[in-house]
Design a protein around this motif. Structure first.
Motif, PDB file in Angstrom:
ATOM      1  N   HIS A  70       0.835  -1.206   0.000  1.00  0.00           N
ATOM      2  CA  HIS A  70       0.000   0.000   0.000  1.00  0.00           C
ATOM      3  C   HIS A  70       0.868   1.254   0.000  1.00  0.00           C
ATOM      4  O   HIS A  70       1.939   1.289   0.619  1.00  0.00           O
ATOM      5  N   GLU A  71       0.388   2.277  -0.674  1.00  0.00           N
ATOM      6  CA  GLU A  71       1.159   3.525  -0.766  1.00  0.00           C
ATOM      7  C   GLU A  71       1.429   4.147   0.600  1.00  0.00           C
ATOM      8  O   GLU A  71       2.457   4.801   0.795  1.00  0.00           O
ATOM      9  N   ASP A  72       0.539   3.945   1.572  1.00  0.00           N
ATOM     10  CA  ASP A  72       0.764   4.525   2.903  1.00  0.00           C
ATOM     11  C   ASP A  72       2.006   3.942   3.566  1.00  0.00           C
ATOM     12  O   ASP A  72       2.660   4.613   4.377  1.00  0.00           O
ATOM     13  N   ILE A  73       2.349   2.688   3.214  1.00  0.00           N
ATOM     14  CA  ILE A  73       3.576   2.087   3.734  1.00  0.00           C
ATOM     15  C   ILE A  73       4.781   2.758   3.097  1.00  0.00           C
ATOM     16  O   ILE A  73       5.760   3.097   3.772  1.00  0.00           O
ATOM     17  N   LYS A  74       4.731   2.975   1.791  1.00  0.00           N
ATOM     18  CA  LYS A  74       5.838   3.627   1.092  1.00  0.00           C
ATOM     19  C   LYS A  74       6.014   5.069   1.561  1.00  0.00           C
ATOM     20  O   LYS A  74       7.128   5.580   1.628  1.00  0.00           O
ATOM     21  N   LEU A  75       4.892   5.704   1.876  1.00  0.00           N
ATOM     22  CA  LEU A  75       4.925   7.096   2.327  1.00  0.00           C
ATOM     23  C   LEU A  75       5.291   7.227   3.798  1.00  0.00           C
ATOM     24  O   LEU A  75       5.617   8.324   4.268  1.00  0.00           O
ATOM     25  N   GLY A  76       5.224   6.126   4.542  1.00  0.00           N
ATOM     26  CA  GLY A  76       5.553   6.166   5.965  1.00  0.00           C
ATOM     27  C   GLY A  76       4.493   6.826   6.817  1.00  0.00           C
ATOM     28  O   GLY A  76       4.798   7.385   7.877  1.00  0.00           O
ATOM     29  N   LEU A  77       3.233   6.747   6.412  1.00  0.00           N
ATOM     30  CA  LEU A  77       2.143   7.363   7.165  1.00  0.00           C
ATOM     31  C   LEU A  77       1.749   6.504   8.365  1.00  0.00           C
ATOM     32  O   LEU A  77       1.976   5.291   8.366  1.00  0.00           O
ATOM     33  N   LEU A 163      -5.182   4.757  -9.938  1.00  0.00           N
ATOM     34  CA  LEU A 163      -5.071   5.856 -10.886  1.00  0.00           C
ATOM     35  C   LEU A 163      -6.124   6.936 -10.658  1.00  0.00           C
ATOM     36  O   LEU A 163      -5.941   8.082 -11.052  1.00  0.00           O
ATOM     37  N   ALA A 164      -7.219   6.559 -10.003  1.00  0.00           N
ATOM     38  CA  ALA A 164      -8.266   7.540  -9.708  1.00  0.00           C
ATOM     39  C   ALA A 164      -7.761   8.614  -8.741  1.00  0.00           C
ATOM     40  O   ALA A 164      -8.310   9.710  -8.681  1.00  0.00           O
ATOM     41  N   HIS A 165      -6.719   8.284  -7.996  1.00  0.00           N
ATOM     42  CA  HIS A 165      -6.182   9.230  -7.003  1.00  0.00           C
ATOM     43  C   HIS A 165      -4.791   9.709  -7.398  1.00  0.00           C
ATOM     44  O   HIS A 165      -3.960  10.036  -6.537  1.00  0.00           O
ATOM     45  N   LEU A 166      -4.551   9.774  -8.694  1.00  0.00           N
ATOM     46  CA  LEU A 166      -3.212  10.087  -9.181  1.00  0.00           C
ATOM     47  C   LEU A 166      -2.712  11.436  -8.676  1.00  0.00           C
ATOM     48  O   LEU A 166      -1.585  11.556  -8.187  1.00  0.00           O
ATOM     49  N   THR A 167      -3.544  12.460  -8.760  1.00  0.00           N
ATOM     50  CA  THR A 167      -3.120  13.804  -8.352  1.00  0.00           C
ATOM     51  C   THR A 167      -2.761  13.850  -6.879  1.00  0.00           C
ATOM     52  O   THR A 167      -1.720  14.389  -6.488  1.00  0.00           O
ATOM     53  N   SER A 168      -3.611  13.251  -6.043  1.00  0.00           N
ATOM     54  CA  SER A 168      -3.341  13.275  -4.604  1.00  0.00           C
ATOM     55  C   SER A 168      -2.104  12.452  -4.260  1.00  0.00           C
ATOM     56  O   SER A 168      -1.350  12.796  -3.339  1.00  0.00           O
ATOM     57  N   LEU A 169      -1.862  11.364  -5.002  1.00  0.00           N
ATOM     58  CA  LEU A 169      -0.666  10.565  -4.755  1.00  0.00           C
ATOM     59  C   LEU A 169       0.593  11.352  -5.083  1.00  0.00           C
ATOM     60  O   LEU A 169       1.569  11.337  -4.325  1.00  0.00           O
ATOM     61  N   PHE A 170       0.579  12.050  -6.215  1.00  0.00           N
ATOM     62  CA  PHE A 170       1.743  12.860  -6.569  1.00  0.00           C
ATOM     63  C   PHE A 170       1.969  13.951  -5.534  1.00  0.00           C
ATOM     64  O   PHE A 170       3.114  14.249  -5.177  1.00  0.00           O
ATOM     65  N   ALA A 172       1.210  13.724  -2.371  1.00  0.00           N
ATOM     66  CA  ALA A 172       1.712  13.079  -1.156  1.00  0.00           C
ATOM     67  C   ALA A 172       3.204  12.802  -1.239  1.00  0.00           C
ATOM     68  O   ALA A 172       3.921  12.866  -0.229  1.00  0.00           O
ATOM     69  N   TYR A 173       3.693  12.504  -2.450  1.00  0.00           N
ATOM     70  CA  TYR A 173       5.111  12.184  -2.620  1.00  0.00           C
ATOM     71  C   TYR A 173       5.983  13.419  -2.843  1.00  0.00           C
ATOM     72  O   TYR A 173       7.208  13.306  -2.929  1.00  0.00           O
ATOM     73  N   ARG A 174       5.370  14.581  -2.913  1.00  0.00           N
ATOM     74  CA  ARG A 174       6.130  15.776  -3.254  1.00  0.00           C
ATOM     75  C   ARG A 174       7.287  16.033  -2.285  1.00  0.00           C
ATOM     76  O   ARG A 174       8.354  16.505  -2.684  1.00  0.00           O
ATOM     77  N   GLU A 175       7.092  15.726  -1.011  1.00  0.00           N
ATOM     78  CA  GLU A 175       8.131  15.978  -0.007  1.00  0.00           C
ATOM     79  C   GLU A 175       8.893  14.713   0.394  1.00  0.00           C
ATOM     80  O   GLU A 175       9.711  14.750   1.322  1.00  0.00           O
ATOM     81  N   VAL A 176       8.623  13.603  -0.283  1.00  0.00           N
ATOM     82  CA  VAL A 176       9.294  12.345   0.059  1.00  0.00           C
ATOM     83  C   VAL A 176      10.617  12.256  -0.700  1.00  0.00           C
ATOM     84  O   VAL A 176      10.640  12.297  -1.935  1.00  0.00           O
TER      85      VAL A 176
END
Length: 361
Positions: A70-77, A163-170, A172-176
Motif C-alpha cells: 500500500h502507498e501509505d507504507i511507502k509514504l511512511g504514514l 489511478l483515480a487518485h493520481l493527483t493526490s498521490l503525486f 503526497a510524494y512531493r516531499e518524500v
C-alpha cells in the motif's frame, strides 16, 4: 532452475492453464489475486480456490507476484500499521497453501511505465515500448489515459482505484526524498521479514521499471549498489531479490551478470527477458534471444548455471506474435519461445558440465 509461468487468472488472461502445462519444463504458475486492492488482506477461500484450480492442471502455486504494498507504507504514514498487519496475515495464509516466494515492489505510484503497449517492430510483431521523451514532456494523467484505453484486460500496477487518485498521490510524494523511501522500506522489512522467515517464505523485491526516477518520483531499487544496500537493510535469508534482467537492463550501465554472481544466494526468483536500448534512452522489449537485444541473456543464464541456481525462473514479457490477441507483454507464443531459448542455453551448460565430469573420472 525451476521454470514457472505468470498467469492472471481465469477470465483475466487469454492463456489457459492447460496451455501452460504443455510448455516443456514448466512446473507452476506465478499468480496473484489481481482484483484485490493493495493493502487488503487476502481471503483464505480465494487462495485455496486458486490453489485447487492450478493443481487440477498439474501446476503448483509456490510463487506469488505480487502482494502489492500500500502507498501509505511507502509514504511512511501512521496508517501503514493497518496495512502492514494485513500484509502479515496474508503472508501467513499463503504459507499454508505451500507458497515459497512472494514477489513485491516498492515503486511509488506506478509499478512500471511504458509509453506504447503495441509498438510495431520490423518483423511485424508488436512489443512494449518506452519513449524517453514522452515521460518528460507529458502529464502523467494523459499517459495513463492513453495506455489504459488500449488494454481491455486489467493491468497490474495501473489499477483503476490507484489511478483515480493520481493527483493526490503525486502531492503526497512531493516531499518524500530518496532517503525517506529507504527508511520506509527498512521499516516495512523489519515488520514482515521475521514473519516470512517463520513461515518458510522468501520475500523477493522487484527492481524499479524503468530503473531511474520518473515523473519526479523517487526510485531506489535501480542498480547493483542499491541492491547491495537493500540486502543490508535486513540480512535474513528471507529477504531477497527478484532479479529482473529486463527492468535493470533498460539501463546499459547495469551489469546483470555481475549481479547474478554477487547475489545468487539471495535471488529466490528471477525474471529473464531482453530489451533493446537506444542511444536516446528509448527501449523496446524484444525476443529473449541474446542478439535481438542489448542484454546478454545467454551470459545471464550461464551465470545462474555456474552458481548452481535452484530458484524459480520465468520468462518475462514477450512480443505479440502470429496475430495473437493478448494482454500486453503476456501472450503465450513468445513467452513459450523464450522458455525454450532459456532451456536451450541451460541444457548446453548441463551437457558441458556432464562431459567435464566424465573426463575427470
Amino acid at each position: 532452475m525451476r521454470m514457472v509461468f505468470r498467469w492472471f487468472g481465469e477470465g483475466n488472461d487469454t492463456v489457459t492453464l492447460e496451455q501452460i502445462k504443455q510448455i516443456p519444463g514448466v512446473e507452476g504458475i506465478v499468480w496473484s489475486l489481481h482484483d484485490l486492492a493493495a493493502g487488503e488482506e487476502w481471503p483464505m477461500d480465494r487462495i485455496e480456490s486458486l490453489r485447487d484450480q492450478a493443481a487440477s492442471a498439474g501446476l503448483h502455486i509456490e510463487v506469488v507476484e505480487s502482494v502489492n504494498v500500500h502507498e501509505d507504507i511507502k509514504l511512511g504514514l501512521p496508517s501503514r500499521e493497518k496495512y502492514i498487519a494485513n500484509y502479515i496475515r496474508t503472508i501467513e495464509k499463503l504459507a499454508r497453501v505451500g507458497v515459497k516466494v512472494i514477489c513485491y515492489n516498492f515503486m511509488p505510484v506506478f509499478d512500471w511505465v511504458r509509453t506504447d503497449l503495441f509498438k510495431q517492430m520490423d518483423d511485424g510483431s508488436t512489443a512494449l515500448f518506452f519513449e524517453n521523451s514522452k515521460t518528460t514532456n507529458i502529464d502523467p494523467s494523459e499517459l495513463v489515459r492513453e495506455i489504459t484505453h488500449n488494454s481491455e484486460l486489467s493491468m497490474p500496477g495501473w489499477e483503476p482505484e490507484r489511478l483515480a487518485h493520481l493527483t493526490s498521490l503525486f502531492d503526497a510524494y512531493r516531499e518524500v526524498t530518496t532517503e525517506d523511501l529507504w527508511r520506509n522500506l527498512g521499516y516495512f522489512l523489519d515488520a514482515i521479514i521475521p514473519v516470512a522467515a517463520r513461515n518458510g517464505i522468501q520475500m523477493a523485491i522487484h527492481p524499479d521499471d524503468p530503473p531511474w526516477p520518473i515523473f519526479g518520483l523517487p526510485r531506489i531499487i535501480t542498480n547493483q549498489a542499491n541492491l547491495r544496500r537493500f540486502l543490508t537493510l535486513n540480512d535474513s535469508p528471507s529477504n531477497g531479490i527478484t532479479l529482473c534482467s529486463g527492468s535493470l537492463g533498460a539501463n546499459p550501465d547495469n551489469d546483470i551478470i555481475s549481479m547474478v554472481h554477487e547475489f545468487a544466494d539471495r535471488i529466490p526468483f528471477t525474471h529473464i527477458r531482453n530489451v533493446r536500448v537506444y542511444d536516446n534512452g528509448d527501449f523496446i522489449e524484444t525476443s529473449h534471444r541474446t542478439q535481438d537485444g542489448t542484454v546478454d541473456i545467454a551470459g545471464i543464464v550461464q551465470a545462474y548455471h555456474e552458481n548452481g541456481y535452484k530458484g524459480y525462473c520465468r520468462p518475462d514479457h514477450g512480443r505479440h506474435i502470429w496475430g495473437e490477441q493478448c494482454r500486453p507483454g503476456y501472450g503465450l507464443y513468445d513467452r513459450a519461445l523464450g522458455i525454450m531459448y532459456l532451456w536451450g542455453v541451460w541444457d548446453a551448460m548441463e551437457n558441458t558440465r556432464r562431459r567435464e565430469e566424465r573426463k575427470s573420472v
